[in-house]
Design a protein around this motif. Structure first.
Motif, PDB file in Angstrom:
ATOM      1  N   THR A 175       0.849  -1.199   0.135  1.00 37.83           N
ATOM      2  CA  THR A 175      -0.010   0.153   0.090  1.00 37.83           C
ATOM      3  C   THR A 175       1.095   1.223  -0.053  1.00 37.83           C
ATOM      4  O   THR A 175       0.593   2.073  -0.896  1.00 37.83           O
ATOM      5  N   GLN A 176       1.790   1.170   0.907  1.00 40.57           N
ATOM      6  CA  GLN A 176       2.822   2.437   0.926  1.00 40.57           C
ATOM      7  C   GLN A 176       3.579   2.602  -0.457  1.00 40.57           C
ATOM      8  O   GLN A 176       3.816   3.611  -1.033  1.00 40.57           O
ATOM      9  N   LYS A 177       3.993   1.427  -1.190  1.00 39.85           N
ATOM     10  CA  LYS A 177       4.606   1.667  -2.432  1.00 39.85           C
ATOM     11  C   LYS A 177       3.453   2.312  -3.623  1.00 39.85           C
ATOM     12  O   LYS A 177       3.808   3.055  -4.362  1.00 39.85           O
ATOM     13  N   TRP A 215       1.002   4.084  -3.039  1.00 37.32           N
ATOM     14  CA  TRP A 215       0.717   5.611  -2.978  1.00 37.32           C
ATOM     15  C   TRP A 215       2.007   6.464  -3.217  1.00 37.32           C
ATOM     16  O   TRP A 215       1.726   7.477  -3.642  1.00 37.32           O
ATOM     17  N   LEU A 216       3.076   6.144  -3.044  1.00 41.35           N
ATOM     18  CA  LEU A 216       4.296   6.745  -3.490  1.00 41.35           C
ATOM     19  C   LEU A 216       4.364   6.671  -4.913  1.00 41.35           C
ATOM     20  O   LEU A 216       4.450   7.564  -5.634  1.00 41.35           O
TER      21      LEU A 216
END
Length: 124
Positions: free
Chosen positions: A3-5, A7-8
């Motif tokens: 999820t973090q990747k 959004w980045l």
């Protein structure tokens, strides 16, 4: 972590598209147009829009999804896609380098480059 990747990547893509659009608007370029079609940051097709004699379309696939791109003399658009938001389809035809078409779920960007120089309608 995925999820973090995501959004980045999403934020980075939006910033990249915004930067490209800003540079093209500030240059105020006009003239013949060339469509550059990028997927996942790599240009895989270039189309001289002023040289198109007959309208045509083609499909671009990405990880089980697709975009159908239509090309006519002087303009290009995403005619259909299976992405959930359909922003790329609703944008419609583009014929200048002011705003590129972007389909973030399929990592697709269509950017126009104009040959020549001069003053455009925005700068007067």
């Amino acid at each position: 972590m995925k999820t973090q990747k995501f959004w980045l990547f999403l934020v980075g893509s939006v910033l990249l598209v915004s930067a490209i659009a800003s540079v093209l608007v500030l240059r105020g370029r006009t003239g013949s147009s060339t469509a550059l079609i990028y997927q996942d940051g790599e240009c895989f097709r270039t189309i001289a829009l002023d040289d198109v004699d007959k309208p045509f379309s083609f499909t671009v696939a990405w990880e089980g999804g697709y975009n159908v791109i239509e090309v006519e003399r002087g303009r290009i658009r995403v005619a259909a896609a299976d992405c959930p938001d359909q922003v790329c389809v609703r944008q419609g035809w583009i014929s200048n380098s002011v705003v590129p078409v972007a389909c973030l779920p399929h990592r697709l960007v269509i950017q126009l480059e104009s040959a020549g120089g001069g003053v455009d309608g925005m700068t007067g």
